[in-house]
Design an enzyme around this catalytic site. Structure first.
Site, mmCIF file in Angstrom:
data_model
loop_
_atom_site.group_PDB
_atom_site.id
_atom_site.type_symbol
_atom_site.label_atom_id
_atom_site.label_comp_id
_atom_site.label_asym_id
_atom_site.label_seq_id
_atom_site.Cartn_x
_atom_site.Cartn_y
_atom_site.Cartn_z
ATOM 1 N N GLU A 193 4.050 -3.103 -12.112
ATOM 2 C CA GLU A 193 2.952 -2.069 -11.711
ATOM 3 C C GLU A 193 3.654 -0.806 -12.634
ATOM 4 O O GLU A 193 3.568 0.282 -11.746
ATOM 5 C CB GLU A 193 2.659 -1.760 -10.546
ATOM 6 C CG GLU A 193 1.924 -3.081 -9.692
ATOM 7 C CD GLU A 193 1.721 -2.906 -8.029
ATOM 8 O OE1 GLU A 193 1.440 -1.822 -7.804
ATOM 9 O OE2 GLU A 193 1.731 -3.972 -7.526
ATOM 10 N N ASN A 247 4.671 -8.108 -14.620
ATOM 11 C CA ASN A 247 3.685 -7.911 -13.829
ATOM 12 C C ASN A 247 2.790 -7.060 -13.578
ATOM 13 O O ASN A 247 3.285 -5.722 -13.485
ATOM 14 C CB ASN A 247 4.435 -8.475 -12.318
ATOM 15 C CG ASN A 247 3.491 -8.985 -11.481
ATOM 16 O OD1 ASN A 247 2.667 -10.087 -11.822
ATOM 17 N ND2 ASN A 247 3.538 -8.563 -10.057
ATOM 18 N N HIS A 284 -5.525 -8.971 -7.197
ATOM 19 C CA HIS A 284 -6.015 -8.720 -5.863
ATOM 20 C C HIS A 284 -7.601 -8.060 -5.888
ATOM 21 O O HIS A 284 -7.741 -7.005 -6.406
ATOM 22 C CB HIS A 284 -5.337 -7.369 -5.071
ATOM 23 C CG HIS A 284 -4.001 -7.697 -5.017
ATOM 24 N ND1 HIS A 284 -3.320 -8.672 -4.038
ATOM 25 C CD2 HIS A 284 -2.531 -7.479 -5.544
ATOM 26 C CE1 HIS A 284 -2.220 -8.599 -3.971
ATOM 27 N NE2 HIS A 284 -1.554 -7.998 -5.187
ATOM 28 N N GLU A 323 -0.810 -13.064 -7.765
ATOM 29 C CA GLU A 323 -0.880 -12.618 -6.398
ATOM 30 C C GLU A 323 -2.301 -12.654 -5.955
ATOM 31 O O GLU A 323 -2.787 -11.760 -5.301
ATOM 32 C CB GLU A 323 -0.275 -10.823 -6.261
ATOM 33 C CG GLU A 323 1.070 -10.775 -6.667
ATOM 34 C CD GLU A 323 1.611 -9.211 -6.426
ATOM 35 O OE1 GLU A 323 0.657 -8.432 -5.888
ATOM 36 O OE2 GLU A 323 2.559 -9.096 -6.994
ATOM 37 N N ASP A 325 -5.602 -12.655 -4.322
ATOM 38 C CA ASP A 325 -6.471 -12.604 -2.943
ATOM 39 C C ASP A 325 -7.761 -12.073 -3.199
ATOM 40 O O ASP A 325 -7.963 -11.418 -4.122
ATOM 41 C CB ASP A 325 -5.898 -12.259 -1.917
ATOM 42 C CG ASP A 325 -5.188 -10.788 -1.954
ATOM 43 O OD1 ASP A 325 -5.473 -10.137 -2.919
ATOM 44 O OD2 ASP A 325 -3.967 -10.634 -1.134
HETATM 45 O O1 G3I Z 1 9.228 -4.528 8.285
HETATM 46 C C1 G3I Z 1 8.499 -3.458 8.821
HETATM 47 C C2 G3I Z 1 8.320 -3.592 10.402
HETATM 48 O O2 G3I Z 1 9.819 -3.518 10.804
HETATM 49 C C3 G3I Z 1 7.420 -2.610 11.002
HETATM 50 O O3 G3I Z 1 7.166 -2.923 12.417
HETATM 51 C C4 G3I Z 1 6.234 -2.691 10.234
HETATM 52 C C5 G3I Z 1 5.357 -1.613 10.650
HETATM 53 O O4 G3I Z 1 4.174 -1.446 9.856
HETATM 54 O O5 G3I Z 1 6.645 -2.401 8.791
HETATM 55 C C6 G3I Z 1 6.950 -3.458 8.365
HETATM 56 O O6 G3I Z 1 7.186 -3.277 6.880
HETATM 57 C C7 G3I Z 1 6.260 -3.433 6.088
HETATM 58 C C8 G3I Z 1 6.301 -4.535 5.172
HETATM 59 O O7 G3I Z 1 5.315 -4.658 4.362
HETATM 60 C C9 G3I Z 1 6.545 -6.047 5.784
HETATM 61 O O8 G3I Z 1 5.181 -6.225 6.818
HETATM 62 C C10 G3I Z 1 6.182 -2.094 5.130
HETATM 63 O O9 G3I Z 1 5.787 -0.837 6.275
HETATM 64 C C11 G3I Z 1 4.955 -2.225 4.114
HETATM 65 O O10 G3I Z 1 5.021 -1.135 3.391
HETATM 66 C C12 G3I Z 1 5.206 -3.512 3.354
HETATM 67 O O11 G3I Z 1 4.117 -3.547 2.435
HETATM 68 C C13 G3I Z 1 4.290 -4.357 1.594
HETATM 69 C C14 G3I Z 1 3.912 -3.781 0.168
HETATM 70 O O12 G3I Z 1 3.817 -4.560 -0.819
HETATM 71 C C15 G3I Z 1 4.788 -2.667 -0.174
HETATM 72 O O13 G3I Z 1 6.017 -2.881 -0.643
HETATM 73 C C16 G3I Z 1 3.402 -5.684 1.751
HETATM 74 O O14 G3I Z 1 3.974 -6.632 2.863
HETATM 75 C C17 G3I Z 1 3.473 -6.592 0.577
HETATM 76 O O15 G3I Z 1 2.446 -7.880 0.738
HETATM 77 C C18 G3I Z 1 2.973 -5.860 -0.820
HETATM 78 O O16 G3I Z 1 2.998 -6.565 -1.812
HETATM 79 C C19 G3I Z 1 2.405 -5.871 -3.025
HETATM 80 C C20 G3I Z 1 3.371 -6.453 -4.161
HETATM 81 O O17 G3I Z 1 4.767 -6.109 -3.795
HETATM 82 C C21 G3I Z 1 2.942 -5.695 -5.538
HETATM 83 N N1 G3I Z 1 1.682 -5.903 -5.820
HETATM 84 C C22 G3I Z 1 0.830 -5.563 -4.699
HETATM 85 C C23 G3I Z 1 1.118 -6.094 -3.408
HETATM 86 C C24 G3I Z 1 0.100 -5.978 -2.210
HETATM 87 O O18 G3I Z 1 0.280 -4.589 -1.950
#
Ligand code: G3I
Length: 412
Positions: A193, A247, A284, A323, A325
């Protein structure tokens, strides 16, 4: 009629028929021993995705969170059905968060490979390919705070974050991580991105003031647009075999400001001989973008996506779906049969486009159950974005994917 057009028409018809017949709500036995059955399952739907995809030369992938998988210290949530479904259906995993820089290098020069080592070992034991996501991404959830802190401190000039310093940080990160998994990782999202998301233009510094340009991440601002080329070169030096991917989101259609800029940029890398094996198209997809369109208009969109694959393939690049969905509105009620039909149509057509492309080696969805989808949190008011519901019961989209694979195998 042109082959791909006929095929697309086929999926439109098949997914519609499936959903009209099943209503999208009947329970299914999705235990691994039984295979997934369904009252209206298409022939062959009990055959796992990976087995249907393998003869077509494709890996069938999903994003995972290893906390749900039985791998030593990583395993924190008991979800045996999740693991069984994964191991039955998929041949590739993309850990969604564990390889992000913030997790791998939480303090400067101090790498923590505890989780990712376990993921790699698990994948090898289970014969799963791994797609590495992601080495360099400007998002705050990926860039470690010790880097952004440096930028803030730079104003006092005691420790300026110079271009040379950030470049050295980037190259050291890429070299260390890629070397560690050399020969074991199938592909890397080297950069993620780097271009402005058109839906988030306000949060983006758009290069040259033009829509769709490269964004204002710390990497681009301090190193310059060439950070992408330099990251790719570092990755190639560390592993001569792994597939190197750039990506991106929002580049599936042709003729949008972003997709045209992205294509020109990637073509520039190829013309220059920069080591690059392919691009990842995230996908997405908001179903709401398709809902107002009639069948001809939707078909035109799918053809535009197919044209995107073709033009990158013509550059000699793979195109990976990384990715996928398809999210629906969440208004506090279950999705309607019509919404699930449209979702199935979109999933099926994106898979078909990959299967019809000259070079689309892997088809990866961002998860396979609504239970763990990022959409409700990431896009409030939306949900239901994957191929099984919260209980891991297959939706019409699941059957549309199986039917698409079956059709491609049998030619009808
Ligand atoms: O691990 C903590 C947990 O301890 C806490 O309780 C919880 C509270 O909300 O947060 C948890 O961390 C989160 C993590 O996902 C695991 O669920 C982060 O806040 C959250 O920012 C994180 O989001 C991820 C996001 O990328 C940002 O990095 C998503 O899981 C993940 O699916 C998403 O994936 C991205 C790709 O990397 C890039 N392309 C888009 C895609 C979707 O946004």
């Amino acid at each position: 009629m042109h082959k791909s057009k006929a095929a697309l028409l086929g999926v439109l018809a098949v997914s519609s028929l499936c959903c009209l017949a099943c209503g999208g709500t009947q329970p299914a036995d999705n235990t691994p021993d039984a295979g997934v059955s369904h009252p209206d399952a298409a022939p062959g739907s009990d055959v796992p995705f990976k087995e249907l995809a393998a003869p077509l030369g494709r890996l069938f992938g999903t994003q995972i969170d290893p906390v749900h998988l039985t791998m030593g210290s990583v395993h924190t949530t008991d979800d045996a059905p999740y693991e069984r479904f994964l191991l039955r259906e998929f041949s590739l995993i993309a850990p969604g968060n564990n390889f992000k820089m913030r997790h791998l290098q939480p303090t400067e020069g101090d790498f923590n490979f505890d989780v990712t080592d376990q993921v790699m070992n698990y994948a090898e034991q289970k014969a799963l390919a791994v797609h590495g996501h992601v080495l360099i991404w400007g998002n705050e959830t990926s860039v470690p705070s010790w880097i952004t802190d440096k930028e803030e401190e730079a104003s006092n000039a005691d420790y300026p974050l110079s271009r040379a310093k950030l470049l050295s940080i980037m190259e050291q990160h890429v070299t260390t991580v890629v070397s560690r998994y050399k020969g074991r990782m199938r592909s890397w999202d080297v950069v993620n991105e780097a271009f402005c998301d058109p839906q988030k233009e306000s949060g983006c510094i758009v290069e040259g003031g033009e829509a769709g340009g490269m964004d204002g991440s710390i990497w681009r601002r301090i190193i310059g647009p060439e950070f992408i080329e330099l990251a790719l070169r570092a990755a190639r030096a560390a592993d001569p075999e792994v597939k190197l991917i750039v990506n991106e989101n929002g580049v599936e259609l042709t003729d949008t400001p972003k997709s045209e800029k992205f294509f020109s940029f990637i073509k520039g890398l190829v013309d220059k001989g920069v080591p690059l094996d392919g691009i990842g198209i995230q996908m997405h997809i908001p179903a709401a973008h398709f809902a107002p369109l009639d069948a001809d208009q939707r078909r035109a969109l799918y053809e535009s996506v197919g044209a995107t694959f073709a033009r990158f393939n013509q550059l000699g690049l793979d195109v990976l779906i990384t990715e996928l969905d398809v999210f629906l509105v969440d208004e506090g009620r279950a999705p309607t049969a019509e919404e699930l039909t449209l979702q199935a149509e979109i999933f099926g057509n994106m898979l078909r486009i990959c299967l019809e492309a000259a070079r689309c080696p892997s088809f990866t969805m961002w998860g396979f159950t609504d239970k763990y989808s990022w959409i409700p949190e990431g896009k409030p008011g939306h949900g239901f974005a994957t191929i099984t519901d919260d209980e891991m019961q297959p939706k019409p989209a699941y059957f549309a994917l199986k039917e698409t694979l079956r059709q491609m195998q049998t030619g009808r």
